[in-house]
Scaffold this active site. Structure first.
Site, mmCIF file in Angstrom:
data_model
loop_
_atom_site.group_PDB
_atom_site.id
_atom_site.type_symbol
_atom_site.label_atom_id
_atom_site.label_comp_id
_atom_site.label_asym_id
_atom_site.label_seq_id
_atom_site.Cartn_x
_atom_site.Cartn_y
_atom_site.Cartn_z
ATOM 1 N N PHE A 4 0.846 -1.144 0.095
ATOM 2 C CA PHE A 4 -0.048 0.046 -0.095
ATOM 3 C C PHE A 4 0.883 1.223 0.011
ATOM 4 C CE2 PHE A 4 -2.298 2.640 3.239
ATOM 5 C CZ PHE A 4 -3.149 3.481 2.037
ATOM 6 N N ASP A 55 13.320 -11.184 -1.390
ATOM 7 C CA ASP A 55 12.742 -11.445 0.002
ATOM 8 C C ASP A 55 13.870 -10.853 0.923
ATOM 9 O OD1 ASP A 55 12.384 -12.234 2.359
ATOM 10 O OD2 ASP A 55 11.672 -14.117 1.818
ATOM 11 N N TYR A 107 4.288 -9.238 15.491
ATOM 12 C CA TYR A 107 4.386 -8.028 14.913
ATOM 13 C C TYR A 107 4.805 -6.943 15.635
ATOM 14 C CZ TYR A 107 2.821 -4.045 11.964
ATOM 15 O OH TYR A 107 2.837 -2.817 11.279
ATOM 16 N N ARG A 125 -7.749 -4.737 6.664
ATOM 17 C CA ARG A 125 -7.908 -3.557 7.482
ATOM 18 C C ARG A 125 -9.237 -3.182 7.700
ATOM 19 N NH1 ARG A 125 -1.451 -1.259 6.801
ATOM 20 N NH2 ARG A 125 -1.787 -2.344 4.786
HETATM 21 N N1 LIG Z 1 -0.426 1.412 6.492
HETATM 22 C C1 LIG Z 1 -0.295 1.539 8.054
HETATM 23 O O1 LIG Z 1 -1.202 2.222 8.231
HETATM 24 C C2 LIG Z 1 0.816 1.204 8.805
HETATM 25 C C3 LIG Z 1 0.675 1.269 10.302
HETATM 26 C C4 LIG Z 1 1.751 0.851 10.862
HETATM 27 C C5 LIG Z 1 2.946 0.415 10.290
HETATM 28 N N2 LIG Z 1 2.998 0.286 8.785
HETATM 29 C C6 LIG Z 1 4.280 -0.460 8.458
HETATM 30 O O2 LIG Z 1 4.493 0.380 7.055
HETATM 31 C C7 LIG Z 1 5.110 -0.626 6.252
HETATM 32 C C8 LIG Z 1 4.275 -0.526 5.003
HETATM 33 O O3 LIG Z 1 2.787 -0.731 5.345
HETATM 34 P P1 LIG Z 1 2.045 -1.154 4.171
HETATM 35 O O4 LIG Z 1 0.429 -0.589 4.862
HETATM 36 O O5 LIG Z 1 2.322 -0.494 2.792
HETATM 37 O O6 LIG Z 1 1.819 -2.764 4.140
HETATM 38 P P2 LIG Z 1 1.420 -3.626 3.017
HETATM 39 O O7 LIG Z 1 1.464 -5.100 3.606
HETATM 40 O O8 LIG Z 1 0.564 -3.273 2.100
HETATM 41 O O9 LIG Z 1 2.836 -3.774 2.189
HETATM 42 C C9 LIG Z 1 4.069 -4.373 2.668
HETATM 43 C C10 LIG Z 1 4.798 -4.947 1.537
HETATM 44 O O10 LIG Z 1 5.832 -5.688 1.868
HETATM 45 C C11 LIG Z 1 6.176 -6.904 1.131
HETATM 46 N N3 LIG Z 1 6.929 -7.802 2.210
HETATM 47 C C12 LIG Z 1 6.398 -8.659 3.069
HETATM 48 N N4 LIG Z 1 7.515 -9.242 3.568
HETATM 49 C C13 LIG Z 1 8.465 -9.189 2.807
HETATM 50 C C14 LIG Z 1 9.949 -9.566 2.456
HETATM 51 N N5 LIG Z 1 10.292 -10.612 3.398
HETATM 52 N N6 LIG Z 1 10.707 -9.301 1.489
HETATM 53 C C15 LIG Z 1 10.154 -8.206 0.639
HETATM 54 N N7 LIG Z 1 9.095 -7.755 0.648
HETATM 55 C C16 LIG Z 1 8.085 -8.150 1.476
HETATM 56 C C17 LIG Z 1 4.552 -7.274 1.008
HETATM 57 O O11 LIG Z 1 4.490 -8.314 -0.219
HETATM 58 C C18 LIG Z 1 3.852 -5.994 0.702
HETATM 59 O O12 LIG Z 1 3.844 -5.747 -0.801
HETATM 60 C C19 LIG Z 1 4.992 -2.223 6.862
HETATM 61 O O13 LIG Z 1 6.296 -2.286 7.348
HETATM 62 C C20 LIG Z 1 4.088 -1.802 8.045
HETATM 63 O O14 LIG Z 1 4.317 -2.687 8.955
HETATM 64 C C21 LIG Z 1 2.019 0.711 8.139
#
Ligand SMILES: NC(=O)c1ccc[n+]([C@@H]2O[C@H](COP(=O)([O-])OP(=O)(O)OC[C@H]3O[C@@H](n4cnc5c(N)ncnc54)[C@H](O)[C@@H]3O)[C@@H](O)[C@H]2O)c1
Length: 353
Positions: A37, A88, A179, A220
């Site tokens: 996202f 990865d 997490y 979510r």
């Molecule tokens: N969106 C929010 O409100 C929010 C809130 C708190 C924290 N975060 C953190 O921000 C970051 C981005 O959030 P998001 O909403 O885009 O999450 P998301 O789940 O939409 O995207 C995360 C991406 O990381 C990739 N990924 C996961 N494991 C991987 C690995 N081992 N190697 C390579 N790629 C991998 C997934 O395929 C996915 O495309 C995350 O770390 C999340 O924990 C987001």
């Protein structure tokens, strides 16, 4: 075909970032989680800056193993100066050219998915963060880790709104620990690299960001609700419905994230979110009704097995540090954000998730 991200939102992010974005001119940025996202916003914002703002293009290298990227994430657009690598981050990544910024946004962010993939969730935030920190150290790049507001666990009400200095009330056991605890270790790794090697690290603690581009199968709360609205089905509220959250619209959040990436004081964590309003899930349904101009049926139900129990009762950021140090100021109010998101979801979602 509806736009996947709103072009007007991408332009708004670039315009609000203003002169600060020129620091990216001629630089190379490595982004992990590039098809998630937030990652897809980064890709589009860099493409926009290259086309409209920067004198020299910024090269973006985006990594993702697509574990939770869904079908939208798997369709990688062909953008000038953007290279996508299916990788990865639990494995080291070799990069020979120049590197100025590392943005580590890979993670398993949705409670539904971290319930399904606990070890992958832990490892991306621990081994993945260490690998990316080593790369940043080797290239003397600025490093930004996407941590989470979840590192505060279930905060003592005396600490809501929650400042960065609050140490948290987090369990090392249970379905959320993979997490919450791994993000805490990721932050500790940043601290160690900053203290021991002088790496310019920052951690960002986002508080519930939402907006167009959230996958229908993200699970979510807001994509869940939008999906049920599209399917003309009642919304499901888990637990009592009295648990509170704040919601930050994506354009506000992206401006905050980019300000930390560009201007964060090395070694510092920053809350990025919108503290107003802190509302319960029942009040959120009322807001949605006021935006849609009609009643929306809803049920209060037990937590399903697919959702990790023990969710925090309250979540609200204190953003004074980002305001003071980075001039971060959220400006999209909740009703306007909901209007943009729900209008978009109505065009894009199928109601089948
Ligand atoms: N969106 C929010 O409100 C929010 C809130 C708190 C924290 N975060 C953190 O921000 C970051 C981005 O959030 P998001 O909403 O885009 O999450 P998301 O789940 O939409 O995207 C995360 C991406 O990381 C990739 N990924 C996961 N494991 C991987 C690995 N081992 N190697 C390579 N790629 C991998 C997934 O395929 C996915 O495309 C995350 O770390 C999340 O924990 C987001």
């Amino acid at each position: 075909m509806a736009e996947f991200l709103l072009k007007s939102d991408i332009a708004e992010i670039a315009q609000r970032l203003g002169e600060a974005s020129r620091d990216f001119s001629g630089k190379t940025v490595l982004l992990t989680g590039g098809r998630g996202f937030l990652g897809r916003y980064f890709m589009d914002v860099f493409a926009y800056l290259n086309e409209h703002v920067l004198e020299q293009p910024c090269r973006l290298v985006a990594l993702d193993n697509l574990i939770t990227a869904g079908k939208e994430g798997a369709e990688v657009p062909d953008l000038p100066n953007v290279t996508f690598v299916n990788h990865d981050v639990i494995e080291p990544f070799q990069w020979e050219g120049p590197l100025h910024y590392v943005i580590h946004a890979a993670g398993i962010a949705s409670p539904f998915y971290y319930r399904a993939y606990p070890l992958e969730t832990l490892e991306v935030a621990v081994r993945g963060t260490r690998n990316m920190l080593e790369l940043a150290q080797c290239h003397q790049a600025r490093f930004t880790f996407f941590s989470s507001s979840e590192i505060y666990g279930d905060p003592d009400p005396k600490h809501v709104p929650t400042q960065e200095s609050y140490r948290g009330n987090v369990s090392a056991q249970g379905p959320r620990a993979c997490y919450d605890e791994s993000k805490r270790v990721g932050e500790t790794l940043c601290y160690i690299f900053h203290e021991k090697h002088g790496t310019a690290t920052n951690t960002i603690r986002p508080f519930n960001v939402f907006g167009p581009g959230m996958q229908e199968t993200d699970y979510r709360v807001l994509p869940n609700f939008a999906n049920r609205i599209k399917a003309s089905q009642p919304l499901n509220i888990y637990g009592s419905g009295n648990q509170t959250r704040t919601f930050c619209y994506i354009t506000d959040a992206m401006v905050g994230f980019l300000l930390v990436i560009l201007r964060g004081v090395p070694g510092e964590p920053y809350n990025i979110g919108n503290p107003k309003p802190e509302i319960s899930m029942l009040e959120l349904v009322k807001r949605i009704e006021s935006v849609l101009g009609r009643k929306v049926a809803h049920n209060i139900i037990e937590y399903p097995d697919s959702y990790p129990a023990d969710e925090p009762n309250r979540r609200c950021p204190d953003i004074r540090k980002a305001r003071l140090q980075l001039k971060f100021e959220p400006s999209v109010d909740l009703n306007e954000g909901l209007r943009r998101f729900l209008t978009w979801a109505d065009k894009v979602y199928t109601g089948e998730a």
